[in-house]
Design a protein around this motif. Structure first.
Motif, PDB file in Angstrom:
ATOM      1  N   UNK A 190       0.799  -1.235   0.000  1.00  0.00           N
ATOM      2  CA  UNK A 190       0.000   0.000   0.000  1.00  0.00           C
ATOM      3  C   UNK A 190       0.827   1.279   0.000  1.00  0.00           C
ATOM      4  N   UNK A 191       1.975   1.270   0.652  1.00  0.00           N
ATOM      5  CA  UNK A 191       2.786   2.497   0.677  1.00  0.00           C
ATOM      6  C   UNK A 191       3.424   2.785  -0.682  1.00  0.00           C
ATOM      7  N   UNK A 192       3.386   1.790  -1.569  1.00  0.00           N
ATOM      8  CA  UNK A 192       3.896   1.970  -2.930  1.00  0.00           C
ATOM      9  C   UNK A 192       2.766   1.993  -3.958  1.00  0.00           C
ATOM     10  N   UNK A 193       1.532   2.137  -3.481  1.00  0.00           N
ATOM     11  CA  UNK A 193       0.403   2.249  -4.395  1.00  0.00           C
ATOM     12  C   UNK A 193      -0.186   0.938  -4.850  1.00  0.00           C
ATOM     13  N   UNK A 194       0.095  -0.155  -4.128  1.00  0.00           N
ATOM     14  CA  UNK A 194      -0.430  -1.476  -4.490  1.00  0.00           C
ATOM     15  C   UNK A 194      -1.213  -2.014  -3.295  1.00  0.00           C
ATOM     16  N   UNK A 195      -2.538  -1.889  -3.355  1.00  0.00           N
ATOM     17  CA  UNK A 195      -3.361  -2.256  -2.200  1.00  0.00           C
ATOM     18  C   UNK A 195      -4.605  -3.052  -2.582  1.00  0.00           C
ATOM     19  N   UNK A 196      -4.714  -3.462  -3.845  1.00  0.00           N
ATOM     20  CA  UNK A 196      -5.906  -4.177  -4.292  1.00  0.00           C
ATOM     21  C   UNK A 196      -5.799  -5.678  -4.125  1.00  0.00           C
ATOM     22  N   UNK A 197      -6.824  -6.403  -4.554  1.00  0.00           N
ATOM     23  CA  UNK A 197      -6.800  -7.866  -4.469  1.00  0.00           C
ATOM     24  C   UNK A 197      -5.662  -8.446  -5.305  1.00  0.00           C
ATOM     25  N   UNK A 198      -5.085  -9.530  -4.815  1.00  0.00           N
ATOM     26  CA  UNK A 198      -3.906 -10.122  -5.445  1.00  0.00           C
ATOM     27  C   UNK A 198      -4.255 -11.441  -6.122  1.00  0.00           C
ATOM     28  N   UNK A 199      -3.879 -11.531  -7.388  1.00  0.00           N
ATOM     29  CA  UNK A 199      -3.919 -12.781  -8.143  1.00  0.00           C
ATOM     30  C   UNK A 199      -2.476 -13.180  -8.409  1.00  0.00           C
TER      31      UNK A 199
END
Length: 281
Positions: free
Chosen positions: A143-152
């Motif tokens: 999240x601190x790098x802009x990646x906070x969504x569901x993971x596939x």
């Protein structure tokens, strides 16, 4: 979607010569233009890695290959595809697969490509542990790098094995394994084991076909022109999961071999991009 079931060389494994056993898993020799495909992949990845918006070489552990490359989407809550590279757990690196980013990124997804240590420097047990540690890091720091969504999670060849081995991780929504290896027993009888040095315990605990089914969506893709051992690992794992009621599709891709199949994850309209998109619908 169905495909003809090839003869399994492992049914007569004890009668095969060492060279025949090696050939059963030798993707490079089976695909005559593999050197050209690999060279193009590597060159394209270098260009992609240099040109796309990214946060590169983020450490998730202490070993040199314990780094992760992030390609964040415009929206921090966009889905993220985590891709594990192949190379029979003993060659290649995350940098060589950046060419896969653009296909799914065109649909507004983030992409994360973790590296991992390679045999013979570490055991396969350590490699699997590292893959889980990379997901732990992404959950804590994505999240601190802009990646906070569901993971596939996705991965090719040895990376397809890591998809199956990390499917139960709490960060993972679903998996898309491409040309994976799911039974390690025969691998120990090939030249690949010189680096891996697989133990009885590892074969039992790190072979997805020998483990309890994880009740989470897992799609299993392979090229219809691949070596029978790899085709059958995917079809057998799908059958095992289907019998247990676990969700997931079997995706044989006509006309593709072990290397050309990755084109379907590179193109924005590729079959594997479409499959990934459907995993979060």
């Amino acid at each position: 979607m169905t495909s003809a079931r090839p003869a399994d060389p492992r049914n007569t494994w004890a009668q095969l010569s060492q060279s025949e056993r090696d050939a059963a898993y030798d993707n490079n020799s089976a695909v005559k233009n593999s050197p050209e495909l690999i060279a193009e992949r590597n060159a394209s990845s270098a260009r992609t890695r240099a040109s796309l918006k990214s946060v590169l070489d983020l450490p998730y552990g202490d070993r040199p290959n314990n780094k992760i490359d992030l390609y964040p989407a415009a929206e921090r809550d966009a889905p993220c595809l985590v891709f594990w590279h192949g190379g029979y757990w003993q060659k290649n690196s995350r940098e060589l697969f950046a060419m896969l980013v653009e296909g799914i990124a065109a649909h507004g997804w983030s992409v994360a490509i973790p590296g991992y240590s390679l045999a013979p420097d570490v055991t396969l047990t350590t490699i699997v542990d590292e893959s889980r540690a990379a997901l732990d890091w992404l959950a804590a720091h994505g999240p601190e790098h802009g990646v906070a969504g569901p993971v596939v999670t996705s991965g090719w060849s040895a990376g397809g094995h890591l998809v199956a081995m990390t499917l139960d991780h709490p960060l993972v929504t679903a998996g898309l394994s491409i040309s994976g290896v799911f039974d390690l027993g025969p691998i120990r009888d090939t030249g690949l084991n010189k680096a891996l040095q697989l133990t009885d315990d590892e074969i039992a605990k790190l072979s997805p076909l020998r483990l309890p089914v994880i009740d989470k969506r897992l799609d299993l893709a392979y090229g219809a022109n691949e070596l029978p051992a790899l085709v059958l690992d995917s079809t057998n794992l799908h059958a095992q999961r289907d019998a247990a009621g676990a969700p997931g599709r079997l995706l044989p891709l006509a006309g593709h071999d072990h290397f050309s199949i990755l084109a379907e994850l590179r193109k924005s309209d590729g079959a594997l991009v479409k499959a990934a998109l459907e995993l979060v619908d």
